[in-house]
Design an enzyme around this catalytic site. Structure first.
Site, PDB file in Angstrom:
ATOM      1  CE  LYS A 110      -4.223  -1.939   0.853  1.00 39.06           C
ATOM      2  NZ  LYS A 110      -4.827  -1.915  -0.543  1.00 39.06           N
TER       3      LYS A 110
ATOM      4  CB  SER B 154      -3.866 -10.826   2.303  1.00 39.84           C
ATOM      5  OG  SER B 154      -2.976  -9.712   2.318  1.00 39.84           O
TER       6      SER B 154
END
Lengths: 90, 289
Positions: free
Chosen positions: B17, B231
């Site tokens: 991110k 994830s």
């Protein structure tokens, strides 16, 4: 021939609270029609006139059916179908 | 058959991110929408908030993150460390609720700027400009790209890059399938699809449950020595599914997948301890991706 269909919390009002039910049919379209025959009203929550509703995701063995053949996706009794509402990630 | 891990956990705050956060702030600055001293607001399940907090600190902004309460304690600690303020949203409904709360706060506070990762083109553009070219430079033989579907920024940006430069590369999405609490909407019309999402960019999309994600996370650790977040296990599971299909068809492939972040932020969840069943029970109800 019956295929397992996993139902999200939000649609269990139609299945008497059952998390997973079975439905019969050679395609997803037929499965949903059979579901609606056994659990009246559920079909209208999954489909609108254009097909699968925008915020409804349906997975055949974990694969999104929109990237398979949509409502025409072939289904066998060895498959499992999972219905989930679209939610945010990130 | 070769699988390639793109180690995005090596970014400054430890997740993929960082790319989107820096790009969104730079873009807003270039457009004159923000200047130092202003307050930024963002709905986040953690990583984007942590990345934004780092960039905000460097560039002189105040950051308020709206984060679901069912996220790991490490995310709160990291956000606090980088100087962000946290407003929690209810666990039921997951990130949907964080988005709803943040939109409400943005309407009440017109002087706050919400960069809004789910609809900000700079998020996808960051991956079009950097992640995609890096993949093609390092792996010109790439045949498949597999990443997580959160905001959809990574997949949309990298996907569009390959559609232009190497259109036969398959673009595969892996989305986490959480426990039931997270899908606790009142009605289906409350569902959420990120504004950035364009299904035509993807080749296929898989939903990966917690057990498969945990199993693959541990395999990655044990076989390759890569300590990744949960994830990433979901992404690896989808990548291995694709690899099996390709192998069955007698073809060869170079499959690149994203390691979104390291496992550090998830140690407290119990994901790395005990049996898989115990770990699955431990992360039930949590936003693990």
């Amino acid at each position: 021939m019956a295929t397992e269909v996993r139902v999200p919390t939000i649609l269990r009002e139609f299945t008497g609270g059952e998390k997973a039910v079975t439905a019969e049919g050679p395609t997803l379209q037929a499965i949903i029609a059979n579901l609606d025959a056994n659990y009246p009203g559920i079909g209208g929550r999954l489909l609108d006139s254009s097909g699968l509703r925008r915020f409804v995701n349906v997975y055949l063995n974990d694969e999104d059916v929109r990237f398979l053949d949509g409502l025409d996706t072939a289904v066998t009794e060895r498959d499992a179908i999972t219905i989930l509402p679209a939610v945010a990630g990130g | 058959m070769r699988l390639w891990a793109k180690l995005e956990d090596r970014n400054p705050t430890g997740s993929v991110k960082d790319r989107a956060a820096l790009a969104m702030i730079r873009q807003a600055e270039a457009e004159g929408r923000i200047k130092p001293g202003m307050t930024l607001l963002e709905p986040t399940s953690g990583n984007t908030g942590i990345s934004l907090a780092m960039v905000a600190k460097q560039h002189g902004y105040k950051l308020i993150c709206v984060m679901p309460e069912n996220t790991s304690i490490e995310r709160t600690q990291l956000l606090t460390m980088w100087g962000a303020e946290i407003i929690t949203s209810p666990a039921a409904g997951g990130s949907n609720e964080a988005v709803r709360v943040a939109k409400g706060l943005a309407a009440q506070n017109p002087d706050w700027v919400m960069l809004y990762q789910y609809g900000n083109e700079a998020n996808a553009q960051a991956h079009f400009d950097t992640t995609g070219p890096e993949l093609l430079d390092d792996l010109p033989t790439i045949t498949h790209f597999v990443a997580g579907l959160g905001t959809t920024g990574t997949l949309m940006g990298v996907g569009r890059f390959f559609r232009e430069k190497k259109p036969d590369v398959q673009i595969i999405a892996a989305e986490p399938r959480y426990g039931e609490l997270v899908y606790g909407l009142r009605n289906l019309e409350e569902g959420f699809i990120p504004e950035l999402y364009d299904a035509s960019v993807l080749t296929s999309r898989f939903s990966v449950g917690p057990m498969d994600a945990l199993r693959r996370t541990r395999e990655l650790l044990e076989v390759e020595g890569i300590f990744a977040g949960i994830s990433t296990g979901a992404i690896l599971h989808a990548a291995l599914g694709v690899a099996a299909k390709v192998e069955q068809a007698g073809q060869v492939a170079d499959i690149a997948f994203i390691v979104c972040d390291g496992g550090w932020k998830y140690l407290s969840t119990g994901a790395y301890e005990g049996t898989l069943d115990e770990a699955e029970a431990a992360i039930e109800g949590q936003l693990w991706a």
